[in-house]
Design a protein around this motif. Structure first.
Motif, PDB file in Angstrom:
ATOM      1  N   THR A 115       0.838  -1.199   0.000  1.00 35.05           N
ATOM      2  CA  THR A 115       0.000   0.000   0.000  1.00 35.05           C
ATOM      3  C   THR A 115       0.867   1.242   0.000  1.00 35.05           C
ATOM      4  O   THR A 115       1.905   1.290   0.676  1.00 35.05           O
ATOM      5  CB  THR A 115      -0.930   0.012   1.229  1.00 35.05           C
ATOM      6  N   THR A 117       0.371   5.654  -0.088  1.00 33.35           N
ATOM      7  CA  THR A 117      -0.548   6.782   0.035  1.00 33.35           C
ATOM      8  C   THR A 117       0.118   8.045  -0.469  1.00 33.35           C
ATOM      9  O   THR A 117       1.277   8.329  -0.126  1.00 33.35           O
ATOM     10  CB  THR A 117      -0.988   6.973   1.499  1.00 33.35           C
ATOM     11  N   ASN A 203      -9.446   5.738  -2.949  1.00 31.48           N
ATOM     12  CA  ASN A 203      -8.829   4.407  -2.862  1.00 31.48           C
ATOM     13  C   ASN A 203      -8.856   3.722  -4.219  1.00 31.48           C
ATOM     14  O   ASN A 203      -9.854   3.802  -4.934  1.00 31.48           O
ATOM     15  CB  ASN A 203      -9.567   3.536  -1.841  1.00 31.48           C
ATOM     16  N   THR A 205      -7.454  -0.196  -5.869  1.00 32.63           N
ATOM     17  CA  THR A 205      -6.813  -1.492  -5.664  1.00 32.63           C
ATOM     18  C   THR A 205      -6.480  -2.080  -7.027  1.00 32.63           C
ATOM     19  O   THR A 205      -7.367  -2.264  -7.865  1.00 32.63           O
ATOM     20  CB  THR A 205      -7.724  -2.455  -4.891  1.00 32.63           C
ATOM     21  N   GLU A 249     -15.305  -0.213  -3.332  1.00 32.33           N
ATOM     22  CA  GLU A 249     -15.372   1.236  -3.254  1.00 32.33           C
ATOM     23  C   GLU A 249     -16.779   1.664  -2.858  1.00 32.33           C
ATOM     24  O   GLU A 249     -17.753   1.258  -3.489  1.00 32.33           O
ATOM     25  CB  GLU A 249     -14.986   1.859  -4.595  1.00 32.33           C
ATOM     26  N   SER A 267      -4.971   6.488  -2.127  1.00 28.10           N
ATOM     27  CA  SER A 267      -4.318   5.331  -1.509  1.00 28.10           C
ATOM     28  C   SER A 267      -4.281   4.214  -2.533  1.00 28.10           C
ATOM     29  O   SER A 267      -5.328   3.738  -2.982  1.00 28.10           O
ATOM     30  CB  SER A 267      -5.069   4.897  -0.247  1.00 28.10           C
TER      31      SER A 267
END
Length: 602
Positions: A115, A117, A203, A205, A249, A267
């Motif tokens: 991860t 940010t 966010n 992914t 999300e 992120s």
């Protein structure tokens, strides 16, 4: 699979009603659609499993993944205002190295996840509904990512892009305090209703699918892989799937991009994904396509958030148990409906039943229908409550004599409708007890109604006086409506009997009430609503106590003029006292049971 991150807990507004019952039905429906799209549809497109020839060489005509398991690669994330990737016009947001295909146990937490940010400056273009694209590139180690470079090889680069700014219509809550004209909505929430504005989700992914299956060239690839896999007929290989997983999300996390926003947080999470979870997430997208194709009702963003938040924040074991219980809840709901219809359809006498409660239930259902239509609720919910209103109207024809006179119309147009009490109700003590119970209730409910109306007018916001009336009545019924179940308790007490009640229907509804209690612990909701789920339990336990207190006695005459000793009715030769009460003979009284005197009904 990346671990989903729970969104911040939302606090319900005072006038907001939690949809706790529909949530589990939505979860069940989604799982059913997942099964259909993952099992039924692919069965029509049977893909082949990895096979080799006798000499161990690949079989001709079959395409293999160009990146075998263990292939090292790097991941680049670029940001740009252009949809096409141009390295000179894009800014590098994040670079991740040391990744491998099918590696599930590396990373700082030994789960394959990484991860990062960062934040993106909100330029004037973005603040004025400009578009922003994210370009994700996975490359073999040492490969060029610039398409203009002489050593660039497109087979060594997997590139996908995604417009990360979302465009939605602004929905302005045009509610105000009817007394002061003020509103609690923030100034940035105000604007023209229906205006299209841009949003930003903080966010993202990114996942690499490790799928090493072999696909036959020239044969249709089953969904959902057909949109992602392109076979290179020259090399008989296909590139791996670089996937943006946006299922978790939440729309509640969207950030409105305007002149007040200076930076946009982002992120970035990388995690490998298995074929199983890839199919699950793609099945959800296929479900939306099916809904649009067949004109089915699409869930709102708020409803989707409720389902996702429930799956995120609920223990997997509790989630599984609750899903099974919700299936039982649906079965009990159907059985209660079936027995309720059968009870009123075959009912000949209204002795011991509260007719005024039936009339009040119809009024309550009418308020619910008007409230639902005024608040733009889901179409399926609106259809459900309208069907409930029709059933309550049908019950009126079973408990009262309804006649339509076309010969003497009202104002010369509308037929005159006459409604009168049935003789079995009008000529029995039940009518008197029913009136008495509602008279006592009016002493309690009238001050509560006036108090709640004043509270709603002073402290809550509404679209207008009509909406205030509906919202006040609906909120009042939600909070105090359970009290309207007490007249039947009063009639039972006066008649010292519960033989007239539809016990099958009551039992099924009570079981559903206990299941709702389970949902109250699982689904996050305000404490007031959670406590409210237990009010019906109190009423049902009083019913159970009355069933025990007035339990069956074969020597006791009930309100219908029958008893266990005389199931066909009291004989004409029975002894009566001066008031017309039946006096049971000593030989008809069981030992140890006191005699009871009941009035014979004609």
């Amino acid at each position: 699979m990346p671990e989903p991150v729970a969104a911040p807990q939302q606090v319900a507004e005072p006038g907001e009603q939690p949809e706790n019952q529909n949530t589990w039905k939505n979860v069940l429906w989604r799982f059913a659609m997942m099964y259909i799209m993952m099992s039924v549809i692919p069965s029509f497109f049977r893909g082949k499993t990895p096979t080799t020839g006798p000499d161990g060489a690949p079989v001709p005509g079959q395409a293999y993944n160009a990146w075998p398991s263990g292939t090292p690669f790097d991941l680049y994330v670029y940001g740009s205002t252009n949809e096409d990737f141009v390295i000179g016009e894009s800014s590098l947001i994040h670079y991740l190295s040391g990744l491998k295909m099918g590696e599930w146990y590396d990373g700082p937490d030994s789960n394959g996840q990484r991860t990062f940010t960062t934040s993106i400056p909100a330029t004037k273009e973005l603040q004025n509904n400009g578009s922003y694209y994210l370009h994700m590139l996975a490359t073999r180690v040492g490969s060029q990512i610039n398409p203009l470079h002489p050593q660039y090889n497109k087979r060594d680069v997997v590139h996908i892009n995604r417009m990360w700014t979302r465009y939605k219509k602004r929905k302005v809550e045009s509610t105000t305090n009817l007394l002061t004209g003020e509103t609690k909505h923030r100034p940035e929430e105000q604007g023209e209703d229906g205006e299209i504005i841009s949003y930003w989700h903080p966010n993202i992914t990114i996942s690499m699918l490790d799928d090493q299956r072999v696909w036959p060239a020239g044969t249709p690839i089953p969904p959902p892989f057909d949109k992602w896999i392109q076979i290179d007929l020259d090399t008989m290989q296909y590139q791996p799937v670089l996937y943006v997983n946006d299922y978790w999300e939440l729309s509640s996390d969207l950030i409105a991009v305007n002149e007040t926003v200076e930076v946009l947080p982002l992120s970035i999470t990388y995690a490998p994904i298995s074929v199983f979870y890839f199919q699950i997430y793609e099945a959800q997208k296929m479900q939306k396509q099916w809904n649009n194709m067949f004109g089915a009702v699409e869930q709102t963003d708020e409803e989707n958030d409720i389902v996702k938040r429930t799956m995120l924040e609920t223990n997997p074991y509790i989630l599984g148990v609750t899903i099974v219980v919700s299936i039982i809840h649906t079965i009990f709901e159907f059985l209660a409906f079936k027995n309720d219809i059968q009870f009123w359809k075959s009912r000949k006498s209204l002795e011991g039943l509260s007719v005024r409660s039936i009339l009040f239930n119809m009024f309550t259902q009418l308020i619910v229908v008007l409230y639902v239509l005024d608040n733009d609720t889901n179409t399926m919910v609106a259809i459900s409550v309208c069907i409930g209103l029709l059933i309550e109207c049908w019950k009126i024809t079973k408990v009262m004599d309804v006649s339509v006179d076309f010969s003497n119309p009202v104002m010369g147009i509308l037929p005159r409708v006459s409604i009168q009490d049935k003789s079995s109700y009008a000529e029995s003590p039940t009518r008197q007890y029913d009136r008495m119970a509602f008279r006592y209730l009016s002493y309690l409910l009238t001050p509560l109604l006036i108090g709640y109306a004043i509270y709603s007018l002073m402290y809550e916001e509404h679209k207008g006086w009509y909406s205030w009336t509906l919202s006040m009545c609906y909120g009042y019924l939600l909070m105090f409506g359970f009290i309207m179940m007490t007249p039947q308790l009063f009639i039972n007490y006066k008649m010292k009997s519960v033989a007239h009640l539809p016990w099958r229907m009551l039992t099924y509804k009570a079981l559903n009430t206990f299941i709702d209690d389970l949902f109250a612990f699982v689904i996050k909701m305000p404490t007031l609503y959670r406590i409210g789920c237990f009010r019906d339990d109190v009423i049902f336990f009083i019913y159970l106590y009355q069933r025990w207190a007035y339990r069956e006695d074969p020597n006791r005459v009930n309100e219908f003029g029958t008893c266990g000793a005389h199931p066909d009715g009291i004989p004409e030769t029975a002894d009566l006292d001066a008031e017309g009460n039946v006096i049971l003979k000593p030989g008809e009284i069981k030992e140890g049971i006191k005699s009871e005197v009941a009035k014979k009904t004609e």
